[in-house]
Scaffold this active site. Structure first.
Site, mmCIF file in Angstrom:
data_model
loop_
_atom_site.group_PDB
_atom_site.id
_atom_site.type_symbol
_atom_site.label_atom_id
_atom_site.label_comp_id
_atom_site.label_asym_id
_atom_site.label_seq_id
_atom_site.Cartn_x
_atom_site.Cartn_y
_atom_site.Cartn_z
ATOM 1 N N ARG A 145 0.821 -1.202 0.000
ATOM 2 C CA ARG A 145 0.000 0.000 0.000
ATOM 3 C C ARG A 145 0.861 1.260 0.000
ATOM 4 O O ARG A 145 0.555 2.237 -0.700
ATOM 5 C CB ARG A 145 -0.932 0.002 1.212
ATOM 6 C CG ARG A 145 -1.797 1.244 1.312
ATOM 7 C CD ARG A 145 -2.696 1.242 2.535
ATOM 8 N NE ARG A 145 -1.957 1.175 3.784
ATOM 9 C CZ ARG A 145 -2.518 1.317 4.989
ATOM 10 N NH1 ARG A 145 -3.815 1.518 5.091
ATOM 11 N NH2 ARG A 145 -1.787 1.232 6.084
ATOM 12 N N TYR A 148 5.954 5.999 11.900
ATOM 13 C CA TYR A 148 6.301 4.892 12.792
ATOM 14 C C TYR A 148 7.711 4.389 12.486
ATOM 15 O O TYR A 148 8.131 4.336 11.321
ATOM 16 C CB TYR A 148 5.327 3.736 12.609
ATOM 17 C CG TYR A 148 4.014 3.872 13.352
ATOM 18 C CD1 TYR A 148 3.712 4.982 14.130
ATOM 19 C CD2 TYR A 148 3.058 2.868 13.275
ATOM 20 C CE1 TYR A 148 2.506 5.093 14.798
ATOM 21 C CE2 TYR A 148 1.850 2.958 13.941
ATOM 22 C CZ TYR A 148 1.579 4.072 14.705
ATOM 23 O OH TYR A 148 0.389 4.174 15.370
ATOM 24 N N ARG A 196 -5.010 10.177 11.080
ATOM 25 C CA ARG A 196 -5.859 9.753 12.200
ATOM 26 C C ARG A 196 -7.323 10.122 11.967
ATOM 27 O O ARG A 196 -8.223 9.480 12.514
ATOM 28 C CB ARG A 196 -5.375 10.395 13.498
ATOM 29 C CG ARG A 196 -3.957 10.013 13.882
ATOM 30 C CD ARG A 196 -3.826 8.557 14.233
ATOM 31 N NE ARG A 196 -2.437 8.212 14.575
ATOM 32 C CZ ARG A 196 -2.010 6.984 14.812
ATOM 33 N NH1 ARG A 196 -2.851 5.968 14.736
ATOM 34 N NH2 ARG A 196 -0.748 6.762 15.118
ATOM 35 N N GLU A 250 -10.219 -2.030 18.702
ATOM 36 C CA GLU A 250 -10.045 -0.878 17.828
ATOM 37 C C GLU A 250 -11.421 -0.291 17.548
ATOM 38 O O GLU A 250 -12.406 -1.041 17.416
ATOM 39 C CB GLU A 250 -9.353 -1.290 16.523
ATOM 40 C CG GLU A 250 -9.084 -0.154 15.565
ATOM 41 C CD GLU A 250 -8.169 -0.557 14.413
ATOM 42 O OE1 GLU A 250 -8.470 -0.158 13.277
ATOM 43 O OE2 GLU A 250 -7.167 -1.255 14.658
#
Length: 342
Positions: free
Chosen positions: A150, A203, A216, A330
């Site tokens: 991706r 990250y 986010r 989640e």
């Protein structure tokens, strides 16, 4: 406001044929049930079916509607519909020993279709990854395998990180990888980070060869809107502070952190840091999906969510794996804009 501005969504039963209100048209649907399929339905719209239902949890259909009758089509691994302002694309990849190359190719094909049809602004994505924390044929975690492909596709879609939309990457109860994206022509998406969390695209390498490609949250100011707030799409959110999992093994504490993370994300100060007006509370969320790793944890998670969300919040619960083996829950959702009515 433009007649195209009223993109709307709701949850309905899997047994019911989607029947939009007068003047509304189905743009696309996602069926959270027991099978895997990608098709143009008998009613003409694209539907992605994902195996995510299990006893004690929810099965349902998510229905996206618009005010203009859409054009629909299929191409390779993709099915799509568009109405002049909004584009819905779903794609499916069968089980493979290694996914990276095929994920890159299929996502690049979706991004190419976004450009070809003239909907340059992707504002929400969902990525459904079978056996998400299992190994591929080379021993790499399937989620990391997917993320690498991706990321390579996103590198071809735009420069930098400002084009990365709100997204969810979650496990399923089947195999293979599938996705849905929403894009717009003239709307203005603004992507939002959380001051409590490291942007996912930053990250460190301990989480895989490529960092995840998402924001986010994304606020969408619809085309033709006369000011005001647009819908705020909240990405799949987990018990992560900075970039690290917190409260390993404690589902109650993890759920509390998830809810705190979302509350911070949609708050006035956090939106102001992104140059946006307004601010919201958890009770403002609608169309919430809650992903719970262990069946036995559902009562704890459900009670936390019942206390946090408002009476108008539709909440669906699914028993699937999350993208790290130490994450137990989640949650995603959206805050509707003024153009969102049922």
């Amino acid at each position: 406001m433009s007649r195209h501005a009223a993109l709307q969504a709701h949850f309905t039963s899997l047994d019911a044929i989607p029947r939009p209100a007068p003047g509304r048209h189905v743009l696309g649907t996602v069926a959270f049930g027991e099978r895997t399929a990608l098709s143009l339905t008998g009613q003409g719209h694209p539907e992605l079916a994902i195996p995510m239902a299990s006893p004690g949890f929810d099965s349902f259909r998510e229905v996206w509607t618009t005010g203009t009758e859409p054009l629909t089509g299929a191409r390779g691994n993709l099915a799509f519909a568009h109405d002049g302002e909004y584009l819905f694309i779903s794609g499916a990849i069968p089980p493979l020993p290694v996914y990276r190359k095929t994920v890159r190719e299929v996502y690049e094909a979706a991004f190419a279709l976004v450009g070809e049809l003239g909907y340059p602004h992707i504002f929400r994505m969902w990525n459904f990854v079978g056996d998400i924390i299992g190994p591929n044929a080379e021993g790499l975690e399937i989620y990391q395998d997917f993320v690498a492909g991706r990321a390579e596709a996103f590198a071809s879609y735009g420069d930098g990180t400002g084009h990365m939309p709100a997204a969810t990457g979650i496990g399923t109860r089947g195999e293979g990888i599938s996705f849905t994206l929403l894009a717009c022509r003239e709307g203005r998406p603004r992507h939002v980070e959380n001051q409590r969390q490291t942007p996912a695209y930053h990250y460190p390498e301990q989480y895989g060869p490529k960092p995840p490609s998402f924001a986010r949250a994304t606020r969408l100011h619809p085309a033709g809107a006369d000011g005001g707030d647009g819908a705020l799409f909240v990405s799949g959110t987990a018990s992560i502070l900075g970039h690290e999992t917190v409260h390993r093994g404690d589902v109650g504490a993890q759920t509390d952190v998830v809810l705190e993370n979302i509350a911070e994300l949609i708050s006035g100060p956090n939106l102001a840091a992104a140059g946006l007006d307004g601010g919201h509370e958890l009770k403002d969320l609608r169309l919430v999906k809650v992903y719970v790793r262990h069946e036995a944890d559902l009562p704890v998670v459900r009670e936390r969510c019942r206390s946090a969300f408002g009476p108008d919040t539709e909440v669906m619960y699914m028993n699937v794996a999350v993208c790290r083996d130490d994450l137990l829950v989640e949650i995603e959702g959206l805050v509707p804009g003024p153009e969102w009515t049922r």
